[in-house]
Structures are given as structure tokens and as C-alpha cells.
Scaffold this active site. Structure first.
Site, PDB file in Angstrom:
ATOM      1  CG  ASP A 121      -4.169   3.255   5.148  1.00 21.90           C
ATOM      2  OD1 ASP A 121      -5.024   4.224   4.881  1.00 21.90           O
ATOM      3  OD2 ASP A 121      -3.995   2.372   4.234  1.00 21.90           O
TER       4      ASP A 121
ATOM      5  NE  ARG B 298      -5.034  -1.983   3.494  1.00 23.57           N
ATOM      6  CZ  ARG B 298      -5.602  -1.732   2.335  1.00 23.57           C
ATOM      7  NH1 ARG B 298      -6.600  -1.034   2.353  1.00 23.57           N
ATOM      8  NH2 ARG B 298      -5.435  -2.581   1.403  1.00 23.57           N
TER       9      ARG B 298
ATOM     10  CG  ASP C 111      -1.835  -1.326   1.164  1.00 23.20           C
ATOM     11  OD1 ASP C 111      -2.231  -1.474   0.106  1.00 23.20           O
ATOM     12  OD2 ASP C 111      -2.290  -1.592   2.407  1.00 23.20           O
TER      13      ASP C 111
END
Length: 237
Positions: free
Chosen positions: A78, A170, A36
Site C-alpha cells: 500500500d 494488497r 490495516d
């Protein structure tokens, strides 16, 4: 193969693009497992005919470290996402969190984050999410080998996770947040290793860009035995 230390706010495709520009035209470049934009750390880049090994390399075990923030929930899982909920953080201590995390070791099944590259009908979930379209939950089965609570200073939990491919930190943060009753999101994340490859041996952005074509060719050639050895190592799943 190039071991690259991906900077924060970069996509995995950004890293691929940098390396591709350093190679002869039309050279294939791919990455082994998306990181990410929030995350930093080890990203394995494959070059030329070795790009066909992406699928096998993506299935290797991984180790992450980072921090989880309790008391806040976001749409992405996040801290870069939009806040969708906030709750008071209950009284927590490091020892109880250690015990809680140990309880997740073993086989786990949880939905992939809505903002992820997992596909539904051939289209990545994050594309549906960005359009505001609801999609069915995509369950992913993985294995957690070890999950350690390293530090706790409310509301931040420092942790280290050893897991199989297909584990979404996550999603784990959200599950943990629901368990303690206040929600949680990923504050920061770093991929430390992939199987036998360690971020300590990786190249940072400036070092990579400073390499001559001769140095780069030599590094790619030297990587082949390690790549072959990694693919011969069985997974712990």
C-alpha cells in the site's frame, strides 16, 4: 457487539483500547478481522463473553471499496510503504480493466502480504518483515464473488470487491499490477460491510466516545439478536 467505523492511521487494537477504557475494569474486548492502518471502515468489536465468537465472525464474507495505483510497488503493498519499484503505466481503459477484474472471480490462491498478521511459527509476518528477515510465502485460499472496476483516471483505478474471508486486497493489487506489467499498490481502502453488517450503521470515533455508560450498555444488549442471526447465516464459499 459494537459496529465501529475505524479511522485511517488507526490500528484495530487502537479501536479495542478505546472501547475497553469505556467499560468496567477487566472487561474483555476483541475485534473481528484486522484492518490495516491505511484502511477505514467497518470493524466489529466484541465485548465480554461474546469475544469467544471472534473466530466465527472473522470467517464472514466482506465487501471493500477503494483505489489501486498503477506504476508503483511498495514493500507493504500500500502507499504507506517504502517504494521498491516504479514503471511506466501502459495504455489502459476502463472497459479492459473491467474485463480483467471479472477474470479473477472465483477461487483464488495467493500469498499473504509480508506485512500482515498471518503467523509463521507463532509469530506475525509483519514482525519478521520489520526485522528484515525473509519468511516463506504463506498461501491463502479465498473466493472472489464480484470485483468491479468503477472508474479509471490514470494511474488510479476505483474498484469494489465482494469476497470471502482471507482475501488480501494488497495481494490482489500486486497481482493485478504484475498482470498489466507496471506494478500496483493500494492507494486507499474502505471496508463497507461484513456479511449483513454495514458501515452505514456503525459508530464513528467521536460518537462512540460521547456515549454514556447507559447508552453503551443498551447498545450492547440490543446487538445480541443481530449477532446470533449473523452466526446462523451460511457463507457463500
Amino acid at each position: 457487539m459494537i459496529l465501529f467505523d475505524k479511522p485511517q492511521d488507526w490500528t484495530s487494537h487502537d479501536a479495542v483500547a478505546v472501547l475497553r477504557r469505556m467499560l468496567p475494569p477487566n472487561t474483555k474486548v476483541g475485534h473481528c478481522g484486522t484492518l490495516d492502518p491505511l484502511a477505514t471502515g467497518l470493524l466489529i468489536l466484541l465485548v465480554g463473553s461474546c469475544t469467544r465468537l471472534q473466530g466465527a465472525m472473522q470467517g464472514l464474507d466482506k465487501v471493500y471499496s477503494g483505489a489501486i495505483r498503477f506504476g508503483i510497488m511498495t514493500d507493504t503493498g500500500d502507499r504507506l510503504g517504502h517504494v521498491v519499484g516504479e514503471r511506466p503505466v501502459p495504455d489502459l481503459d476502463l472497459e479492459s480493466l473491467r474485463e480483467l477484474l471479472r477474470g479473477y472471480c472465483g477461487k483464488v490462491e495467493m500469498p499473504a502480504p509480508a506485512y500482515s498478521a498471518v503467523k509463521h511459527k507463532g509469530k506475525a509476518l509483519y514482525k519478521y518483515a520489520r526485522q528484515g528477515v525473509a519468511v516463506p510465502a504463506k498461501l491463502r485460499v479465498s473466493r472472489i464473488y464480484d470485483w468491479q472496476a468503477l472508474s479509471y483516471e490514470a494511474p488510479l483505478l476505483g474498484h469494489r470487491l465482494s469476497c470471502s474471508s482471507g482475501t488480501y486486497v494488497r495481494s490482489l493489487a500486486e497481482v493485478l499490477g504484475r498482470k498489466v506489467g507496471c506494478g500496483a499498490t493500494v492507494e486507499c481502502l474502505r471496508r463497507e460491510s461484513i456479511a449483513g453488517f454495514d458501515v452505514k450503521d456503525s459508530l464513528g470515533l467521536e460518537r462512540l466516545k460521547a456515549m454514556s455508560s447507559t447508552e453503551l450498555s443498551a447498545m450492547l444488549a440490543k446487538s445480541l439478536p443481530r449477532l446470533q442471526a449473523a452466526l446462523g447465516r451460511p457463507s457463500r464459499v
